[in-house]
Enzyme design. Structure first.
Site, PDB file in Angstrom:
ATOM      1  CB  THR A   1       4.954 -27.713  -4.132  1.00 30.84           C
ATOM      2  OG1 THR A   1       4.958 -29.052  -3.256  1.00 30.84           O
ATOM      3  CG2 THR A   1       5.923 -27.405  -5.087  1.00 30.84           C
TER       4      THR A   1
ATOM      5  CB  THR B   1      -4.327 -11.691   1.208  1.00 28.34           C
ATOM      6  OG1 THR B   1      -4.926 -10.451   0.516  1.00 28.34           O
ATOM      7  CG2 THR B   1      -5.459 -12.225   2.192  1.00 28.34           C
TER       8      THR B   1
ATOM      9  CD  GLN C   1      -1.748  -0.421  -3.322  1.00 26.89           C
ATOM     10  OE1 GLN C   1      -1.457   0.618  -4.221  1.00 26.89           O
ATOM     11  NE2 GLN C   1      -2.536  -1.062  -3.443  1.00 26.89           N
TER      12      GLN C   1
ATOM     13  CB  ALA D   1       4.201 -10.534  -7.185  1.00 30.00           C
TER      14      ALA D   1
ATOM     15  CB  CYS E   1      -8.139  -5.299  -2.611  1.00 32.20           C
ATOM     16  SG  CYS E   1      -6.774  -4.589  -2.953  1.00 32.20           S
TER      17      CYS E   1
HETATM   18  N1  PLP Z   1      -2.399  -4.601   1.538  1.00 29.20           N
HETATM   19  C1  PLP Z   1      -2.968  -3.438   0.519  1.00 29.20           C
HETATM   20  C2  PLP Z   1      -2.439  -2.296   0.831  1.00 29.20           C
HETATM   21  C3  PLP Z   1      -3.415  -3.787  -0.673  1.00 29.20           C
HETATM   22  O1  PLP Z   1      -3.606  -2.663  -1.678  1.00 29.20           O
HETATM   23  C4  PLP Z   1      -3.596  -5.182  -1.086  1.00 29.20           C
HETATM   24  C5  PLP Z   1      -4.456  -5.710  -2.551  1.00 29.20           C
HETATM   25  O2  PLP Z   1      -3.912  -5.002  -3.509  1.00 29.20           O
HETATM   26  C6  PLP Z   1      -3.397  -6.158  -0.364  1.00 29.20           C
HETATM   27  C7  PLP Z   1      -2.742  -5.972   1.051  1.00 29.20           C
HETATM   28  C8  PLP Z   1      -3.510  -7.693  -0.792  1.00 29.20           C
HETATM   29  O3  PLP Z   1      -2.713  -8.250  -1.519  1.00 29.20           O
HETATM   30  P1  PLP Z   1      -2.770  -9.273  -2.498  1.00 29.20           P
HETATM   31  O4  PLP Z   1      -3.701  -9.124  -3.590  1.00 29.20           O
HETATM   32  O5  PLP Z   1      -1.382  -9.892  -2.659  1.00 29.20           O
HETATM   33  O6  PLP Z   1      -3.460 -10.533  -1.331  1.00 29.20           O
END
Ligand code: PLP
Length: 355
Positions: free
Chosen positions: A209, A56, A151, A172, A296
């Protein structure tokens, strides 16, 4: 092994910015993780990898910090991309892939610095997007490309140099690492303005940090993802068997993206008259965990913007659930899901029959 790597990092008292021995040891773990992540995506020596709190943040950083005047994104991007102010949206075809002709048209006569953002694999359908074609258009039209590869990493080969993108985001926890860690990778010496200011960490690109344990876990997950890639390919047989059996139970089932190129672990489908929310609850009670569309953004059941972009009607989209297999999923897991799903489907059918 991810947990062990994180525990070893937690045992270190040092701040990676300190010059004393403990600090240097923490720094060593961060740089080792950077090399592990670089190796997963074949980042060349000129690539800059900035560790973030997740994809994100990485997506926000690329889209808000590229310095481009125009930002064009596909209609099926993650909300962290779609929430960028002032973006233009490029459409999707009914088969779930990006409409590259429409994108090319949007760039006709373009003379403003432009960033295109297209994900490599969609998080709801698992459909692989034509990123190399997007890069070809971008090169011809003088635009930069950001790719959300969250993904894709660990599921298909992600080679940042082969893809030819300028920015790439990873998370991660989508490859067996900890939640709250990710990165933005910049190839080709492109630049980015930091989102977080007030410290010189990450070459001044991300103040604060470093979360050494999360970064060490991310690095280990990236290393394991390379080793486990072959196992991911084997999941396609399990997924196909799951879909075939579901079609036998419910001939009116629709699989989204079945004819497109998909990652091996994902199946998104709908059966008319079986709302996703009802399915999620019924399967949960049987100990089977699935999602409606995107996990998400879950917690609320709202219609999928991805299915809407593919032209799926609201009623059908409300019935869509997504099954994701993990690299360690077995034939028994699939049997267990099918037994729970068949029980639920039979109940719904008998209720319909008596209604
Ligand atoms: N982009 C995609 C395609 C996702 O599926 C996700 C969430 O799983 C994200 C971005 C956001 O990732 P994060 O949870 O590391 O912020």
């Amino acid at each position: 092994m991810v947990k062990k790597a994180m525990e070893a990092a937690l045992d270190l008292p040092g701040n990676a910015s300190s010059t004393h021995k403990a600090g240097r040891e923490a720094r060593r773990l961060i740089e080792a993780a950077r090399a592990q992540v670089a190796s997963l995506v074949d980042a060349g020596p000129r690539a800059v990898i900035v560790f973030t709190s997740g994809a994100t943040e990485a997506n926000n950083m690329a889209l808000r910090g590229s310095g481009c005047e125009r930002v064009i994104v596909s209609a099926i991007e993650h909300p962290s991309v779609l929430s960028t102010p002032g973006i233009e949206i490029t459409p999707i075809l009914a088969d779930g892939t990006l409409n590259v002709f429409a994108l090319d048209k949007m760039l006709e006569g373009n003379d403003r610095p432009t960033l295109l953002s297209v994900m490599l694999v969609n998080n709801e359908t698992g459909i692989i997007q034509p990123v190399e074609a997007v890069v070809e258009i971008a090169k011809r039209r003088g635009a930069l490309v950001h790719c959300d590869a969250v993904q894709a990493a660990g599921r298909i080969q992600v080679d940042i140099q082969k893809l030819g993108v300028d920015y790439l985001s990873l998370s991660a926890h989508k490859m067996g690492g900890p939640q709250g860690a990710g990165c933005l990778i910049m190839a080709n010496c492109v630049n980015v303005s930091p989102l977080l200011l007030g410290g010189g960490q990450e070459k001044g690109l991300r103040a604060g940090t470093e979360n050494v344990a999360a970064i060490a876990g991310f690095g280990m997950a990236a290393e394991l993802a390379i080793q486990d890639m072959a196992k991911m390919q084997l999941l396609a047989a399990l997924r196909d068997e799951l879909e075939q059996k579901l079609s036998q139970f419910a001939p009116d089932i629709r699989f989204f993206g079945k004819d497109a190129s998909r990652v091996s672990n994902t199946s998104l489908f709908a059966v008319p008259g079986m709302p996703a929310e009802m399915q999620l609850i019924a399967l949960d009670m049987e100990g089977v965990f699935v999602s409606n569309g995107s996990a998400c953004a879950s917690g609320t059941v709202k219609t999928s913007h991805v299915l809407a972009a593919m032209g799926v009607t609201g009623g059908e989209a409300q019935c869509a659930i997504r099954v994701s297999l993990g690299w360690n999923s077995t034939a028994e897991d699939v049997e267990c899901f099918l037994a729970a799903w068949e029980k639920m489907h039979a109940r719904v059918k008998s209720r319909r029959g008596t209604a």
